[in-house]
Write a protein that holds these residues in place. Structure first.
Motif, PDB file in Angstrom:
ATOM      1  N   LEU A  36     -11.172  15.918  23.647  1.00 16.87           N
ATOM      2  CA  LEU A  36     -10.945  14.811  22.725  1.00 16.87           C
ATOM      3  C   LEU A  36      -9.949  15.315  21.690  1.00 16.87           C
ATOM      4  CD1 LEU A  36     -11.494  12.049  21.450  1.00 16.87           C
ATOM      5  CD2 LEU A  36     -13.490  13.058  20.298  1.00 16.87           C
ATOM      6  N   VAL A  37      -8.718  14.793  21.759  1.00 19.04           N
ATOM      7  CA  VAL A  37      -7.640  15.229  20.871  1.00 19.04           C
ATOM      8  C   VAL A  37      -7.336  14.096  19.896  1.00 19.04           C
ATOM      9  CG1 VAL A  37      -5.267  16.068  20.728  1.00 19.04           C
ATOM     10  CG2 VAL A  37      -6.680  16.654  22.709  1.00 19.04           C
ATOM     11  N   ALA A  38      -7.468  14.381  18.601  1.00 14.61           N
ATOM     12  CA  ALA A  38      -7.203  13.386  17.568  1.00 14.61           C
ATOM     13  C   ALA A  38      -5.867  13.673  16.914  1.00 14.61           C
ATOM     14  CB  ALA A  38      -8.313  13.411  16.524  1.00 14.61           C
ATOM     15  N   VAL A  39      -4.993  12.661  16.876  1.00 12.01           N
ATOM     16  CA  VAL A  39      -3.719  12.762  16.166  1.00 12.01           C
ATOM     17  C   VAL A  39      -3.938  12.102  14.813  1.00 12.01           C
ATOM     18  CG1 VAL A  39      -1.267  12.191  16.172  1.00 12.01           C
ATOM     19  CG2 VAL A  39      -2.429  12.693  18.330  1.00 12.01           C
ATOM     20  N   GLU A  40      -4.063  12.922  13.786  1.00 12.20           N
ATOM     21  CA  GLU A  40      -4.466  12.444  12.457  1.00 12.20           C
ATOM     22  C   GLU A  40      -3.283  12.426  11.508  1.00 12.20           C
ATOM     23  OE1 GLU A  40      -8.188  13.932  10.151  1.00 12.20           O
ATOM     24  OE2 GLU A  40      -6.465  14.995   9.305  1.00 12.20           O
ATOM     25  N   ARG A  47       2.643   9.256  14.282  1.00 11.14           N
ATOM     26  CA  ARG A  47       1.476   9.399  15.165  1.00 11.14           C
ATOM     27  C   ARG A  47       1.677   8.654  16.482  1.00 11.14           C
ATOM     28  NH1 ARG A  47      -3.186   6.894  11.579  1.00 11.14           N
ATOM     29  NH2 ARG A  47      -1.757   5.151  11.946  1.00 11.14           N
ATOM     30  N   THR A  48       2.111   7.400  16.404  1.00 12.52           N
ATOM     31  CA  THR A  48       2.250   6.595  17.618  1.00 12.52           C
ATOM     32  C   THR A  48       3.354   7.134  18.517  1.00 12.52           C
ATOM     33  OG1 THR A  48       1.440   4.625  16.466  1.00 12.52           O
ATOM     34  CG2 THR A  48       2.675   4.272  18.506  1.00 12.52           C
ATOM     35  N   CYS A  49       4.456   7.584  17.919  1.00 11.97           N
ATOM     36  CA  CYS A  49       5.532   8.165  18.732  1.00 11.97           C
ATOM     37  C   CYS A  49       5.046   9.402  19.469  1.00 11.97           C
ATOM     38  CB  CYS A  49       6.721   8.519  17.842  1.00 11.97           C
ATOM     39  SG  CYS A  49       7.696   7.097  17.351  1.00 11.97           S
ATOM     40  N   LEU A  50       4.252  10.227  18.809  1.00 14.36           N
ATOM     41  CA  LEU A  50       3.717  11.416  19.470  1.00 14.36           C
ATOM     42  C   LEU A  50       2.817  11.014  20.632  1.00 14.36           C
ATOM     43  CD1 LEU A  50       3.273  14.439  19.722  1.00 14.36           C
ATOM     44  CD2 LEU A  50       1.563  14.283  17.886  1.00 14.36           C
ATOM     45  N   LEU A  51       1.965  10.014  20.415  1.00 16.23           N
ATOM     46  CA  LEU A  51       1.093   9.522  21.477  1.00 16.23           C
ATOM     47  C   LEU A  51       1.907   9.011  22.665  1.00 16.23           C
ATOM     48  CD1 LEU A  51      -2.064   7.341  21.169  1.00 16.23           C
ATOM     49  CD2 LEU A  51      -0.131   6.434  22.440  1.00 16.23           C
ATOM     50  N   LEU A  52       2.954   8.229  22.384  1.00 11.97           N
ATOM     51  CA  LEU A  52       3.777   7.676  23.459  1.00 11.97           C
ATOM     52  C   LEU A  52       4.575   8.764  24.173  1.00 11.97           C
ATOM     53  CD1 LEU A  52       5.038   4.407  21.719  1.00 11.97           C
ATOM     54  CD2 LEU A  52       3.330   4.578  23.535  1.00 11.97           C
ATOM     55  N   MET A 176      -9.521   1.005  34.109  1.00 10.08           N
ATOM     56  CA  MET A 176      -9.512   0.442  35.456  1.00 10.08           C
ATOM     57  C   MET A 176      -8.506   1.133  36.379  1.00 10.08           C
ATOM     58  SD  MET A 176     -10.221  -3.594  34.719  1.00 10.08           S
ATOM     59  CE  MET A 176     -10.049  -4.030  36.444  1.00 10.08           C
ATOM     60  N   SER A 177      -7.557   1.861  35.805  1.00  5.06           N
ATOM     61  CA  SER A 177      -6.617   2.616  36.634  1.00  5.06           C
ATOM     62  C   SER A 177      -7.099   4.053  36.874  1.00  5.06           C
ATOM     63  CB  SER A 177      -5.229   2.645  35.984  1.00  5.06           C
ATOM     64  OG  SER A 177      -5.270   3.321  34.734  1.00  5.06           O
ATOM     65  N   ARG A 178      -8.305   4.357  36.418  1.00 10.60           N
ATOM     66  CA  ARG A 178      -8.916   5.693  36.579  1.00 10.60           C
ATOM     67  C   ARG A 178      -7.968   6.797  36.094  1.00 10.60           C
ATOM     68  NH1 ARG A 178      -9.649   2.874  41.106  1.00 10.60           N
ATOM     69  NH2 ARG A 178      -8.089   4.056  42.260  1.00 10.60           N
ATOM     70  N   PRO A 179      -7.529   6.723  34.824  1.00  9.99           N
ATOM     71  CA  PRO A 179      -6.549   7.683  34.321  1.00  9.99           C
ATOM     72  C   PRO A 179      -7.151   9.072  34.085  1.00  9.99           C
ATOM     73  CG  PRO A 179      -7.334   6.332  32.520  1.00  9.99           C
ATOM     74  CD  PRO A 179      -7.953   5.765  33.773  1.00  9.99           C
ATOM     75  N   ARG A 180      -6.295  10.057  34.146  1.00 11.07           N
ATOM     76  CA  ARG A 180      -6.681  11.418  33.756  1.00 11.07           C
ATOM     77  C   ARG A 180      -6.497  11.609  32.258  1.00 11.07           C
ATOM     78  NH1 ARG A 180      -3.185  15.378  37.006  1.00 11.07           N
ATOM     79  NH2 ARG A 180      -4.610  16.871  36.032  1.00 11.07           N
ATOM     80  N   LEU A 181      -5.634  10.808  31.666  1.00 12.74           N
ATOM     81  CA  LEU A 181      -5.376  10.856  30.229  1.00 12.74           C
ATOM     82  C   LEU A 181      -5.430   9.446  29.672  1.00 12.74           C
ATOM     83  CD1 LEU A 181      -4.414  12.234  27.587  1.00 12.74           C
ATOM     84  CD2 LEU A 181      -2.061  11.955  28.415  1.00 12.74           C
ATOM     85  N   LEU A 182      -6.287   9.216  28.697  1.00 14.67           N
ATOM     86  CA  LEU A 182      -6.408   7.922  28.026  1.00 14.67           C
ATOM     87  C   LEU A 182      -5.902   8.077  26.602  1.00 14.67           C
ATOM     88  CD1 LEU A 182      -7.533   4.987  27.696  1.00 14.67           C
ATOM     89  CD2 LEU A 182      -9.691   6.060  26.977  1.00 14.67           C
ATOM     90  N   ALA A 183      -4.975   7.202  26.178  1.00 15.29           N
ATOM     91  CA  ALA A 183      -4.404   7.255  24.832  1.00 15.29           C
ATOM     92  C   ALA A 183      -4.772   5.992  24.069  1.00 15.29           C
ATOM     93  CB  ALA A 183      -2.888   7.413  24.903  1.00 15.29           C
ATOM     94  N   VAL A 184      -5.250   6.169  22.848  1.00 14.01           N
ATOM     95  CA  VAL A 184      -5.707   5.055  22.016  1.00 14.01           C
ATOM     96  C   VAL A 184      -5.050   5.163  20.645  1.00 14.01           C
ATOM     97  CG1 VAL A 184      -7.704   3.918  20.967  1.00 14.01           C
ATOM     98  CG2 VAL A 184      -7.921   5.007  23.212  1.00 14.01           C
ATOM     99  N   ASP A 185      -4.402   4.109  20.215  1.00 18.10           N
ATOM    100  CA  ASP A 185      -3.744   4.097  18.906  1.00 18.10           C
ATOM    101  C   ASP A 185      -4.662   3.430  17.875  1.00 18.10           C
ATOM    102  OD1 ASP A 185      -1.723   4.602  17.106  1.00 18.10           O
ATOM    103  OD2 ASP A 185      -0.495   2.892  17.684  1.00 18.10           O
ATOM    104  N   ALA A 215      -6.320  10.292  20.762  1.00 15.95           N
ATOM    105  CA  ALA A 215      -6.620   9.173  19.877  1.00 15.95           C
ATOM    106  C   ALA A 215      -5.934   9.336  18.527  1.00 15.95           C
ATOM    107  CB  ALA A 215      -8.131   9.052  19.675  1.00 15.95           C
ATOM    108  N   VAL A 216      -5.154   8.334  18.139  1.00 11.02           N
ATOM    109  CA  VAL A 216      -4.515   8.309  16.831  1.00 11.02           C
ATOM    110  C   VAL A 216      -5.506   7.779  15.810  1.00 11.02           C
ATOM    111  CG1 VAL A 216      -2.801   7.027  15.474  1.00 11.02           C
ATOM    112  CG2 VAL A 216      -2.136   8.111  17.621  1.00 11.02           C
ATOM    113  N   CYS A 217      -5.536   8.410  14.634  1.00 13.57           N
ATOM    114  CA  CYS A 217      -6.498   7.988  13.621  1.00 13.57           C
ATOM    115  C   CYS A 217      -6.007   8.407  12.236  1.00 13.57           C
ATOM    116  CB  CYS A 217      -7.865   8.611  13.895  1.00 13.57           C
ATOM    117  SG  CYS A 217      -7.855  10.427  13.870  1.00 13.57           S
TER     118      CYS A 217
END
Length: 277
Positions: A36-40, A47-52, A176-185, A215-217
């Motif tokens: 669980l990686v948090a971009v704070e 933050r969002t650019c790093l996530l993308l 639903m795409s069974r991802p290996r990496l899930l990103a949440v802004d 996860a961005v937070c």
């Protein structure tokens, strides 16, 4: 031996610069599969650019990252293939005019269309429908969203969802795409303290199940591996590139990583320059 489902993450000198400044720069961290990686950081700090960038949706300009064994910025398409976006404003937002069921049905159709399996294309319609229902049910369970609890069940419009319910729906769609990496802004945006705790509990459970979560937070939980972004004084402010403590790995507490970023203008320009996929 079977490899872990989640995608390992690492970055070294990772940065992205637009015409008027840096969106982020000097990112250094390492996280194992199922982290669980948090971009704070504050809004506008990149933050969002790093996530993308870490999910292959934006092309970095300095340094490199490795996601699931794929090196960035060179392997953008490969990373997009096994990563999925939860809610990201302007990129993967829910349509407020659609119902929950319509969103789920649309995503199930897309998942089948891009499954790439000849068997799925040849399967008879009843079999395809059963498979789609099972995928939807599994994703909803993992996201903790019970349609029976909504005002009009599946017929509830997205505009009528509470913020936490909308977050759960976005996560379910991504799963639903069974991802290996899930990103949440904007994980904790407009959430009460109680709902914020529930949101992190959800993401923590997904990571515990093997999916790497990014996860961005604005404020990370103490048990997350935290990459911090901060606004700089101007577009040409040099990055210090410092990291306190050891290089963080999966399960490391939240204090070990620093990231230098620039202004909101630099972020906006970087998005316009690189585009979104």
């Amino acid at each position: 031996m079977e490899s872990p489902h989640g995608a390992a993450l690492s970055a070294e000198g990772f940065g992205l610069k637009g015409p008027r400044g840096w969106a982020f720069r000097g990112v250094e961290f390492t996280a194992g599969p199922g982290s669980l990686v948090a971009v704070e950081g504050p809004s506008g700090s990149g933050r969002t650019c790093l996530l993308l960038a870490l999910t292959g949706r934006m092309r970095s300009t300095t340094g490199h990252a490795e996601v699931g064994g794929e090196r960035l910025p060179g392997r953008l398409a490969a990373v997009r293939g096994f990563s999925a976006l939860g809610p990201v404003p302007g990129v993967s937002e829910l349509d407020p005019s659609l119902t929950v069921a319509e969103h789920l049905r649309e995503r199930a159709l897309l998942a089948r269309r891009f499954d790439g399996s000849l068997r799925s294309l040849l399967r008879r319609r009843p079999g395809r429908a059963a498979t789609a229902r099972a995928a939807v049910g599994t994703a909803l369970d993992a996201a903790g969203l019970d349609l029976a609890d909504l005002p009009k069940a599946g017929r509830t419009s997205v505009r009528d969802l509470e913020r936490l319910e909308a977050l759960r729906l976005s996560v379910a769609l991504a799963l639903m795409s069974r991802p290996r990496l899930l990103a949440v802004d904007d994980t904790d945006l407009k959430l009460s303290a109680a709902d914020r705790a529930l949101a992190w509990e959800l993401l923590r459970s997904l990571a515990a199940g093997g999916t790497t979560v990014l996860a961005v937070c604005s404020e990370a939980p103490k048990d997350a591996l935290t990459v911090r972004t901060r606004p700089a004084a101007g577009p040409d402010t040099p990055a210090d590139g410092t990291t306190t403590g050891d290089t963080p790995t999966a399960g490391t507490p939240a204090d070990d990583t620093t990231t230098d970023t620039t202004t909101g203008k630099g972020t906006a320009d970087a998005i316009a320059e690189t585009g979104r996929a």
